[in-house]
Design an enzyme around this catalytic site. Structure first.
Site, PDB file in Angstrom:
ATOM      1  N   CYS A   5       0.478  -1.830 -22.465  1.00 30.70           N
ATOM      2  CA  CYS A   5       1.701  -1.026 -22.395  1.00 30.70           C
ATOM      3  C   CYS A   5       1.710   0.015 -23.514  1.00 30.70           C
ATOM      4  CB  CYS A   5       2.910  -1.946 -22.525  1.00 30.70           C
ATOM      5  SG  CYS A   5       4.484  -1.074 -22.595  1.00 30.70           S
ATOM      6  N   ASP A  61       0.792  -1.240   0.000  1.00 32.91           N
ATOM      7  CA  ASP A  61       0.000   0.000   0.000  1.00 32.91           C
ATOM      8  C   ASP A  61       0.820   1.284   0.000  1.00 32.91           C
ATOM      9  OD1 ASP A  61       0.818   0.214   2.763  1.00 32.91           O
ATOM     10  OD2 ASP A  61      -0.883  -1.046   3.333  1.00 32.91           O
ATOM     11  N   SER A  90       0.414 -12.444   9.856  1.00 33.09           N
ATOM     12  CA  SER A  90       0.051 -13.789  10.296  1.00 33.09           C
ATOM     13  C   SER A  90       1.257 -14.723  10.228  1.00 33.09           C
ATOM     14  CB  SER A  90      -1.087 -14.327   9.435  1.00 33.09           C
ATOM     15  OG  SER A  90      -0.717 -14.312   8.066  1.00 33.09           O
ATOM     16  N   HIS A 139       6.765  -7.365  -1.375  1.00 36.42           N
ATOM     17  CA  HIS A 139       5.707  -7.847  -2.273  1.00 36.42           C
ATOM     18  C   HIS A 139       5.257  -6.808  -3.294  1.00 36.42           C
ATOM     19  CE1 HIS A 139       4.479 -11.191   0.843  1.00 36.42           C
ATOM     20  NE2 HIS A 139       5.619 -11.441   0.231  1.00 36.42           N
ATOM     21  N   CYS A 172       8.215  -5.572 -21.366  1.00 39.97           N
ATOM     22  CA  CYS A 172       9.317  -4.603 -21.434  1.00 39.97           C
ATOM     23  C   CYS A 172       9.457  -3.900 -20.080  1.00 39.97           C
ATOM     24  CB  CYS A 172       9.077  -3.612 -22.586  1.00 39.97           C
ATOM     25  SG  CYS A 172       7.958  -2.245 -22.186  1.00 39.97           S
ATOM     26  N   CYS A 208       4.810  -1.072 -25.976  1.00 42.73           N
ATOM     27  CA  CYS A 208       4.905  -2.300 -26.787  1.00 42.73           C
ATOM     28  C   CYS A 208       3.569  -3.026 -26.942  1.00 42.73           C
ATOM     29  CB  CYS A 208       5.963  -3.235 -26.218  1.00 42.73           C
ATOM     30  SG  CYS A 208       5.450  -4.078 -24.718  1.00 42.73           S
ATOM     31  N   ASN A 235       0.556  -8.208  17.723  1.00 42.99           N
ATOM     32  CA  ASN A 235      -0.531  -8.812  16.960  1.00 42.99           C
ATOM     33  C   ASN A 235      -1.630  -9.211  17.951  1.00 42.99           C
ATOM     34  OD1 ASN A 235      -2.181 -10.553  15.312  1.00 42.99           O
ATOM     35  ND2 ASN A 235      -0.412 -10.882  13.971  1.00 42.99           N
ATOM     36  N   PRO A 236      -2.868  -8.852  17.679  1.00 44.07           N
ATOM     37  CA  PRO A 236      -3.940  -9.231  18.610  1.00 44.07           C
ATOM     38  C   PRO A 236      -4.082 -10.748  18.750  1.00 44.07           C
ATOM     39  CG  PRO A 236      -4.738  -7.624  16.995  1.00 44.07           C
ATOM     40  CD  PRO A 236      -3.369  -8.045  16.556  1.00 44.07           C
TER      41      PRO A 236
HETATM   42  C1  BV8 Z   1       7.734 -17.863  -3.644  1.00 46.32           C
HETATM   43  C2  BV8 Z   1       0.652  -9.768  -2.867  1.00 46.32           C
HETATM   44  C3  BV8 Z   1       9.243 -19.173  -4.866  1.00 46.32           C
HETATM   45  C4  BV8 Z   1      -0.161  -9.128  -3.863  1.00 46.32           C
HETATM   46  C5  BV8 Z   1       0.680 -11.831  -1.740  1.00 46.32           C
HETATM   47  C6  BV8 Z   1       2.229 -24.269  -1.201  1.00 46.32           C
HETATM   48  C7  BV8 Z   1       1.641 -23.964  -2.425  1.00 46.32           C
HETATM   49  C8  BV8 Z   1       2.006 -22.833  -3.154  1.00 46.32           C
HETATM   50  C9  BV8 Z   1       2.960 -21.988  -2.674  1.00 46.32           C
HETATM   51  C10 BV8 Z   1       3.529 -22.280  -1.472  1.00 46.32           C
HETATM   52  C11 BV8 Z   1       3.180 -23.408  -0.730  1.00 46.32           C
HETATM   53  N1  BV8 Z   1       3.921 -23.418   0.407  1.00 46.32           N
HETATM   54  C12 BV8 Z   1       4.704 -22.345   0.406  1.00 46.32           C
HETATM   55  C13 BV8 Z   1       4.476 -21.637  -0.717  1.00 46.32           C
HETATM   56  C14 BV8 Z   1       5.106 -20.414  -1.096  1.00 46.32           C
HETATM   57  C15 BV8 Z   1       4.169 -19.248  -0.963  1.00 46.32           C
HETATM   58  C16 BV8 Z   1       3.618 -19.255   0.434  1.00 46.32           C
HETATM   59  O1  BV8 Z   1       4.251 -18.829   1.378  1.00 46.32           O
HETATM   60  N2  BV8 Z   1       2.409 -19.750   0.608  1.00 46.32           N
HETATM   61  C17 BV8 Z   1       1.835 -19.915   1.944  1.00 46.32           C
HETATM   62  C18 BV8 Z   1       0.603 -19.064   2.074  1.00 46.32           C
HETATM   63  C19 BV8 Z   1       1.566 -21.369   2.131  1.00 46.32           C
HETATM   64  N3  BV8 Z   1       4.951 -18.086  -1.227  1.00 46.32           N
HETATM   65  C20 BV8 Z   1       5.079 -17.619  -2.458  1.00 46.32           C
HETATM   66  O2  BV8 Z   1       4.503 -18.085  -3.398  1.00 46.32           O
HETATM   67  C21 BV8 Z   1       6.071 -16.507  -2.599  1.00 46.32           C
HETATM   68  N4  BV8 Z   1       6.952 -16.787  -3.666  1.00 46.32           N
HETATM   69  O3  BV8 Z   1       7.761 -18.638  -2.726  1.00 46.32           O
HETATM   70  O4  BV8 Z   1       8.493 -17.999  -4.742  1.00 46.32           O
HETATM   71  C22 BV8 Z   1       9.874 -19.216  -6.184  1.00 46.32           C
HETATM   72  C23 BV8 Z   1      10.999 -19.970  -6.322  1.00 46.32           C
HETATM   73  C24 BV8 Z   1      11.622 -20.031  -7.541  1.00 46.32           C
HETATM   74  C25 BV8 Z   1      11.114 -19.368  -8.623  1.00 46.32           C
HETATM   75  C26 BV8 Z   1       9.990 -18.613  -8.463  1.00 46.32           C
HETATM   76  C27 BV8 Z   1       9.374 -18.541  -7.251  1.00 46.32           C
HETATM   77  C28 BV8 Z   1       5.357 -15.209  -2.979  1.00 46.32           C
HETATM   78  C29 BV8 Z   1       4.478 -14.738  -1.884  1.00 46.32           C
HETATM   79  C30 BV8 Z   1       3.818 -13.419  -2.242  1.00 46.32           C
HETATM   80  C31 BV8 Z   1       2.379 -13.514  -2.033  1.00 46.32           C
HETATM   81  N5  BV8 Z   1       1.769 -12.229  -2.300  1.00 46.32           N
HETATM   82  N6  BV8 Z   1      -0.012 -10.900  -2.268  1.00 46.32           N
HETATM   83  C32 BV8 Z   1      -1.428  -8.600  -3.368  1.00 46.32           C
HETATM   84  O5  BV8 Z   1      -1.483  -8.009  -2.318  1.00 46.32           O
HETATM   85  O6  BV8 Z   1      -2.360  -8.767  -4.138  1.00 46.32           O
HETATM   86  S1  BV8 Z   1       0.123 -12.678  -0.323  1.00 46.32           S
HETATM   87  C33 BV8 Z   1      -0.558 -11.764   0.923  1.00 46.32           C
HETATM   88  O7  BV8 Z   1      -0.021 -12.334   2.106  1.00 46.32           O
HETATM   89  C34 BV8 Z   1      -0.320 -10.341   1.077  1.00 46.32           C
HETATM   90  O8  BV8 Z   1       0.263  -9.731   0.037  1.00 46.32           O
HETATM   91  C35 BV8 Z   1       0.577 -10.167   2.272  1.00 46.32           C
HETATM   92  O9  BV8 Z   1       1.660  -9.390   1.922  1.00 46.32           O
HETATM   93  C36 BV8 Z   1       0.984 -11.535   2.597  1.00 46.32           C
HETATM   94  C37 BV8 Z   1       1.165 -11.749   4.051  1.00 46.32           C
HETATM   95  O10 BV8 Z   1      -0.030 -11.542   4.748  1.00 46.32           O
HETATM   96  P1  BV8 Z   1      -0.032 -10.663   6.042  1.00 46.32           P
HETATM   97  O11 BV8 Z   1       0.506  -9.355   5.729  1.00 46.32           O
HETATM   98  O12 BV8 Z   1       0.600 -11.417   7.115  1.00 46.32           O
HETATM   99  O13 BV8 Z   1      -1.610 -10.486   6.280  1.00 46.32           O
HETATM  100  P2  BV8 Z   1      -2.645 -11.513   6.939  1.00 46.32           P
HETATM  101  O14 BV8 Z   1      -3.991 -11.064   6.581  1.00 46.32           O
HETATM  102  O15 BV8 Z   1      -2.286 -12.900   6.682  1.00 46.32           O
HETATM  103  O16 BV8 Z   1      -2.437 -11.287   8.492  1.00 46.32           O
HETATM  104  C38 BV8 Z   1      -2.799 -10.076   9.114  1.00 46.32           C
HETATM  105  C39 BV8 Z   1      -2.401 -10.168  10.565  1.00 46.32           C
HETATM  106  O17 BV8 Z   1      -2.632  -8.919  11.167  1.00 46.32           O
HETATM  107  C40 BV8 Z   1      -3.213 -11.183  11.370  1.00 46.32           C
HETATM  108  O18 BV8 Z   1      -2.335 -12.009  12.080  1.00 46.32           O
HETATM  109  C41 BV8 Z   1      -4.064 -10.338  12.314  1.00 46.32           C
HETATM  110  O19 BV8 Z   1      -4.233 -10.930  13.588  1.00 46.32           O
HETATM  111  C42 BV8 Z   1      -3.247  -9.092  12.408  1.00 46.32           C
HETATM  112  N7  BV8 Z   1      -4.015  -7.868  12.660  1.00 46.32           N
HETATM  113  C43 BV8 Z   1      -5.258  -7.537  12.302  1.00 46.32           C
HETATM  114  N8  BV8 Z   1      -5.579  -6.292  12.663  1.00 46.32           N
HETATM  115  C44 BV8 Z   1      -4.481  -5.817  13.295  1.00 46.32           C
HETATM  116  C45 BV8 Z   1      -3.484  -6.806  13.295  1.00 46.32           C
HETATM  117  N9  BV8 Z   1      -2.288  -6.627  13.870  1.00 46.32           N
HETATM  118  C46 BV8 Z   1      -2.042  -5.434  14.432  1.00 46.32           C
HETATM  119  N10 BV8 Z   1      -2.940  -4.414  14.463  1.00 46.32           N
HETATM  120  C47 BV8 Z   1      -4.163  -4.573  13.905  1.00 46.32           C
HETATM  121  N11 BV8 Z   1      -5.047  -3.545  13.929  1.00 46.32           N
HETATM  122 ZN    ZN Z   2       5.867  -2.908 -22.730  1.00 47.28          ZN
END
Ligand code: BV8
Ligand code: ZN
Length: 257
Positions: A154, A112, A196, A127, A138, A157, A220-221
């Site tokens: 784009c 964000d 998380s 991310h 490109c 291109c 974290n809550p």
């Molecule tokens: C990679 C971005 C390797 C875009 C996001 C099995 C199958 C497939 C894949 C995998 C697998 N096992 C592992 C993987 C890898 C995978 C992964 O980790 N999966 C998990 C889920 C199992 N990871 C990937 O794929 C990564 N890439 O591994 O590449 C590779 C190797 C070689 C060649 C090529 C590649 C890429 C991961 C990127 C994912 N992108 N989205 C978009 O936003 O659209 S995921 C998404 O989750 C979000 O982007 C975010 O950044 C990310 C993490 O989430 P959090 O930020 O933790 O948010 P969440 O909601 O989960 O939690 C919020 C927390 O806040 C809670 O705990 C809550 O209690 C707390 N909260 C709430 N309110 C408050 C608070 N805390 C404080 N104050 C408050 N007020």
């Molecule tokens: Zn382009």
């Protein structure tokens, strides 16, 4: 802005402030919970985005190849919602903390841009960014939150533009990830806020810091799979916890000076 009243564990708060007062190298690692109080939805909470949407249909390169219109519809809506959100006091406190420590890095999974908007200058964005679109073919990038239309092409291109975020199954930006790994391995205190701790490799940074001997503070809550590695756990919202910590920390370190 009204001060948020929530029950604080005073002992945990003091313990966190003590760790920070003695720290020279600090990492602040943030997730979606950091931005929740700015009105940006989280992913895995009951009201989070993955409760309503399927990540496999929206946040993977395969999903985009199948149906770029569907993917862009979702990202357009998120970009429009983000345009109405602003950083909160917690983001501003982290921007100020840059000047309090010899080494201070924010590592964020958030797309964000709110840390930058609050004034942080050392931010490792793992991310990518919601306010960037980039060409699939490109180097062209287009920055800003304006509506790019249903499925933009784009201008250079004519290939698809895609959201400038990192999807599942994609690698993270190498430079940011390497810098984050180094910062995590070298810090004295690693503060994890509002994540998380389930998405890798980001979640692994806490493990790296812990294994290297850093003191981990979790804000974290709700507990996470990494809570067991935390020396201090603040079960509060990011904004409330950071405000309390900032007060305690400022008072004590001013007193020391
Ligand atoms: C990679 C971005 C390797 C875009 C996001 C099995 C199958 C497939 C894949 C995998 C697998 N096992 C592992 C993987 C890898 C995978 C992964 O980790 N999966 C998990 C889920 C199992 N990871 C990937 O794929 C990564 N890439 O591994 O590449 C590779 C190797 C070689 C060649 C090529 C590649 C890429 C991961 C990127 C994912 N992108 N989205 C978009 O936003 O659209 S995921 C998404 O989750 C979000 O982007 C975010 O950044 C990310 C993490 O989430 P959090 O930020 O933790 O948010 P969440 O909601 O989960 O939690 C919020 C927390 O806040 C809670 O705990 C809550 O209690 C707390 N909260 C709430 N309110 C408050 C608070 N805390 C404080 N104050 C408050 N007020
Ligand atoms: Zn382009």
């Amino acid at each position: 802005m009204a001060r948020q009243h929530s029950i604080m564990d005073v002992d945990q708060l003091r313990a966190a402030a003590e760790l920070l007062i003695r720290a020279r190298r600090v990492v602040l690692s943030t997730g979606a919970g950091m931005s929740a109080e700015s009105g940006v939805p989280t992913f895995r909470d009951a009201s989070g985005m993955w409760a309503r949407f399927n990540p496999e249909e929206l946040a993977t390169p395969m999903a985009f190849a199948r149906d770029p219109h569907k993917v862009w519809d979702w990202y357009r809506a998120r970009r429009a919602a983000l345009a109405k959100c602003n950083p909160h006091d917690g983001h501003r406190i982290l921007a100020n903390w840059e000047r309090r420590f010899p080494e201070f890095d924010v590592i964020t999974q958030n797309v964000d841009g709110l840390h930058h908007r609050a004034g942080s200058t050392r931010v490792l964005e793992l991310h990518g960014r919601l306010d960037v679109a980039r060409c699939v073919a490109c180097p062209r990038q287009i920055a800003g939150l304006e509506d790019l239309g249903p499925a933009p092409k784009c201008p250079d291109c004519d290939h698809w533009l895609r959201p400038g975020v990192v999807w599942f199954h994609e690698s993270l930006p190498a430079e940011a990830l390497e810098a984050a790994e180094l910062a995590a391995a070298q810090c004295d205190v690693y503060v994890s806020v509002g994540t998380s701790s389930v998405v890798y490799p980001a979640a692994g940074l806490l493990e790296t810091a812990y294994a290297a001997g850093a003191s981990v503070i979790e804000i974290n809550p709700t507990p996470t799979p990494c809570s067991g590695m935390a020396k201090v756990r603040l079960r509060n919202s990011a904004r409330a916890a950071l405000m309390e910590l900032d007060q305690l920390f400022s008072r004590t370190s001013d007193g020391d000076a």
